[in-house]
Design a protein around this motif. Structure first.
Motif, mmCIF file in Angstrom:
data_model
loop_
_atom_site.group_PDB
_atom_site.id
_atom_site.type_symbol
_atom_site.label_atom_id
_atom_site.label_comp_id
_atom_site.label_asym_id
_atom_site.label_seq_id
_atom_site.Cartn_x
_atom_site.Cartn_y
_atom_site.Cartn_z
ATOM 1 N N GLY A 257 77.151 10.106 72.790
ATOM 2 C CA GLY A 257 77.270 11.519 72.476
ATOM 3 C C GLY A 257 77.441 11.779 70.991
ATOM 4 O O GLY A 257 77.478 10.846 70.179
ATOM 5 N N ALA A 258 77.548 13.052 70.659
ATOM 6 C CA ALA A 258 77.656 13.476 69.265
ATOM 7 C C ALA A 258 78.807 14.468 69.134
ATOM 8 O O ALA A 258 79.057 15.272 70.043
ATOM 9 N N VAL A 259 79.498 14.410 67.992
ATOM 10 C CA VAL A 259 80.646 15.299 67.768
ATOM 11 C C VAL A 259 80.620 15.811 66.342
ATOM 12 O O VAL A 259 80.118 15.157 65.425
ATOM 13 N N TRP A 260 81.179 17.013 66.155
ATOM 14 C CA TRP A 260 81.379 17.601 64.831
ATOM 15 C C TRP A 260 82.856 17.521 64.485
ATOM 16 O O TRP A 260 83.719 17.707 65.346
ATOM 17 N N ALA A 261 83.152 17.254 63.228
ATOM 18 C CA ALA A 261 84.528 17.325 62.751
ATOM 19 C C ALA A 261 84.906 18.794 62.565
ATOM 20 O O ALA A 261 84.105 19.586 62.075
ATOM 21 N N ALA A 262 86.109 19.137 62.963
ATOM 22 C CA ALA A 262 86.556 20.529 62.844
ATOM 23 C C ALA A 262 88.040 20.543 62.461
ATOM 24 O O ALA A 262 88.808 19.674 62.882
ATOM 25 N N PRO A 263 88.435 21.525 61.648
ATOM 26 C CA PRO A 263 87.578 22.558 61.055
ATOM 27 C C PRO A 263 86.834 22.033 59.828
ATOM 28 O O PRO A 263 87.150 20.962 59.309
ATOM 29 N N SER A 264 85.846 22.807 59.376
ATOM 30 C CA SER A 264 85.162 22.468 58.133
ATOM 31 C C SER A 264 86.145 22.530 56.969
ATOM 32 O O SER A 264 87.142 23.251 57.014
ATOM 33 N N GLN A 265 85.841 21.759 55.918
ATOM 34 C CA GLN A 265 86.646 21.796 54.700
ATOM 35 C C GLN A 265 85.913 22.631 53.643
ATOM 36 O O GLN A 265 84.694 22.850 53.738
ATOM 37 N N SER A 266 86.659 23.082 52.657
ATOM 38 C CA SER A 266 86.046 23.863 51.583
ATOM 39 C C SER A 266 86.637 23.463 50.235
ATOM 40 O O SER A 266 87.722 22.871 50.158
ATOM 41 N N PHE A 267 85.904 23.776 49.184
ATOM 42 C CA PHE A 267 86.366 23.561 47.814
ATOM 43 C C PHE A 267 85.584 24.530 46.934
ATOM 44 O O PHE A 267 84.544 25.059 47.334
ATOM 45 N N THR A 268 86.085 24.754 45.738
ATOM 46 C CA THR A 268 85.388 25.621 44.777
ATOM 47 C C THR A 268 85.189 24.867 43.480
ATOM 48 O O THR A 268 86.150 24.319 42.917
ATOM 49 N N THR A 269 83.959 24.817 43.026
ATOM 50 C CA THR A 269 83.680 24.148 41.749
ATOM 51 C C THR A 269 84.221 24.985 40.603
ATOM 52 O O THR A 269 84.150 26.220 40.638
ATOM 53 N N PRO A 270 84.751 24.350 39.573
ATOM 54 C CA PRO A 270 85.296 25.109 38.449
ATOM 55 C C PRO A 270 84.177 25.630 37.531
ATOM 56 O O PRO A 270 83.012 25.247 37.661
ATOM 57 N N VAL A 271 84.576 26.473 36.628
ATOM 58 C CA VAL A 271 83.632 26.971 35.619
ATOM 59 C C VAL A 271 83.239 25.817 34.715
ATOM 60 O O VAL A 271 84.067 24.986 34.336
ATOM 61 N N ALA A 272 81.966 25.743 34.390
ATOM 62 C CA ALA A 272 81.469 24.670 33.532
ATOM 63 C C ALA A 272 82.013 24.845 32.122
ATOM 64 O O ALA A 272 82.128 25.964 31.612
ATOM 65 N N ASN A 273 82.342 23.722 31.484
ATOM 66 C CA ASN A 273 82.785 23.760 30.098
ATOM 67 C C ASN A 273 81.560 23.914 29.206
ATOM 68 O O ASN A 273 80.621 23.129 29.272
ATOM 69 N N LEU A 274 81.562 24.930 28.371
ATOM 70 C CA LEU A 274 80.426 25.170 27.485
ATOM 71 C C LEU A 274 80.694 24.544 26.111
ATOM 72 O O LEU A 274 81.797 24.689 25.557
ATOM 73 N N ALA A 275 79.710 23.833 25.608
ATOM 74 C CA ALA A 275 79.852 23.226 24.288
ATOM 75 C C ALA A 275 79.962 24.302 23.231
ATOM 76 O O ALA A 275 79.283 25.340 23.282
ATOM 77 N N THR A 276 80.817 24.078 22.246
ATOM 78 C CA THR A 276 80.976 25.066 21.166
ATOM 79 C C THR A 276 80.503 24.472 19.862
ATOM 80 O O THR A 276 80.419 23.273 19.689
#
Length: 288
Positions: free
Chosen positions: A269-288
Motif C-alpha cells: 500500500g501507499a501512505v501520505w505523511a500528515a500533516p504537511s510541513q511548511s517554511f518561508t524562504t527569507p528575503v534574498a540578500n542584495l549585493a551593495t
C-alpha cells in the motif's frame, strides 16, 4: 596499479588504463582536478581515493577487486551517473568479511544517479541481516538520489532474487532481504532545515517499513496539495528508504511560503505523511 605511496594527478592529468587499481595502503589523489572516469573505465582496490570522483557512462567501481573482498575508501564526493555501476562480493553472512565502499569525508556526498548495484556471491546469501554496501561516516555526509532498487546478479542468481532490494537507511546503502507478510509503511514529515532564500533541505522519516522498504517521494510547492499528487508543484523521488531521509531543493523563490509532504509506498500500500510541513524562504540578500 597504484601499488604503494601516492599517485597524484595535477591539472589536466588523466590515466588511460582500462582499470585503475589502488592497493591497500596506497592513495590515488585527484583532489586537484575532481576526477571523472572514462566512459568504460573501472576503479577498484582497497586503498584510498582522495578528492572528488565521478563515473563515466558505463564505468564500474568495485569495493575491493573483482572476486576478492575489500574496502574501497573515498575521502570526497562520489558521483554515479546513469549506466554506471558499483560492484560487490559477498560471503554467506552479512556480519562476515564482505565488500564495502566507505566515504569518510566530513561533508562527503554520495550521488547515486540511478546507477546499478552488481552483486556476486558464492553458495548463498544472508537472509536475516542486511549487507552494508556504502557507509558514509562523516558527521555532515549525505546521500543524494537513489540506486536502481533491483540488484544485478553477477554469476549466481538466488531463487528468491525478487526479495532482495537496494535501500537507503540513514547514511547507509544496504542490500535488503524482505520475507514474510508485508504491510503498508508509516511515514512522517520532519521540519525543513537549512532554509535560505533559494535553497532548503526537506526532511522526513520512515517510521515503519511494513516489512518491505518503501519507495519515498517528497512533494513540495507554494500551495498545500494534501494527499493529491497533482495538486503539488513538483516532487523528488528518493528511492527505497528505511529511516530518516532528506532532499536538498534549490531554485526556490525568496520571501515565499512553501509546503511539503512525504509519500511512501510498498507492495502492500501507499501512505501520505500528515500533516504537511511548511517554511518561508527569507528575503534574498542584495549585493551593495
Amino acid at each position: 596499479t597504484v601499488g604503494n605511496g601516492t599517485l597524484a594527478l595535477g591539472a589536466g592529468g588523466s590515466l588511460a588504463s582500462a582499470s585503475i587499481t589502488v592497493a591497500n595502503g596506497a592513495t590515488f589523489d585527484v583532489s586537484a582536478i575532481n576526477f571523472t572516469l572514462g566512459a568504460t573505465q573501472n576503479l577498484l582496490g582497497t586503498g584510498t581515493n582522495n578528492g572528488e570522483v565521478t563515473t563515466g557512462s558505463a564505468s564500474k567501481i568495485f569495493a575491493g577487486t573483482d572476486g576478492d573482498i575489500g574496502t574501497n575508501t573515498f575521502t570526497g564526493n562520489l558521483t554515479f551517473t546513469a549506466g554506471a555501476s558499483a560492484n560487490f562480493d559477498f560471503s554467506t553472512t552479512a556480519a562476515g568479511a564482505n565488500d564495502r565502499i566507505v566515504l569518510n569525508g566530513a561533508t562527503s556526498v554520495l550521488t547515486c544517479g540511478g546507477a546499478s548495484i552488481g552483486i556476486k556471491y558464492g553458495t548463498n546469501l544472508d537472509q536475516t541481516t542486511d549487507y552494508t554496501l556504502f557507509n558514509l561516516t562523516g558527521g555532515s555526509a549525505s546521500i543524494a538520489g537513489s540506486f536502481n532498487p533491483a540488484p544485478v546478479w553477477a554469476g549466481n542468481t538466488p531463487a528468491n532474487a525478487s526479495a532482495y532490494s537496494i535501500a537507503t537507511f540513514g547514511n547507509l546503502i544496504l542490500l535488503h532481504y524482505s520475507s514474510g507478510a508485508t504491510n503498508p509503511p508509516a511515514v512522517t514529515n520532519l521540519a525543513a532545515s537549512g532554509v535560505l532564500a533559494t535553497t532548503v533541505t526537506l526532511n522526513g522519516q520512515v517510521l515503519s517499513t511494513g516489512g518491505q522498504f518503501p519507495a519515498v517521494k517528497i512533494y513540495y510547492g507554494t500551495s498545500n496539495g494534501g494527499t493529491n499528487p497533482t495538486a503539488w508543484t513538483t516532487n523528488i523521488s528518493l528511492g527505497l528508504q528505511g529511516g530518516a531521509f532528506a532532499a536538498a531543493v534549490s531554485n526556490l523563490t525568496a520571501n515565499t511560503p512553501f509546503y511539503f509532504t512525504a509519500f511512501a509506498s510498498n507492495s502492500a500500500g501507499a501512505v501520505w505523511a500528515a500533516p504537511s510541513q511548511s517554511f518561508t524562504t527569507p528575503v534574498a540578500n542584495l549585493a551593495t
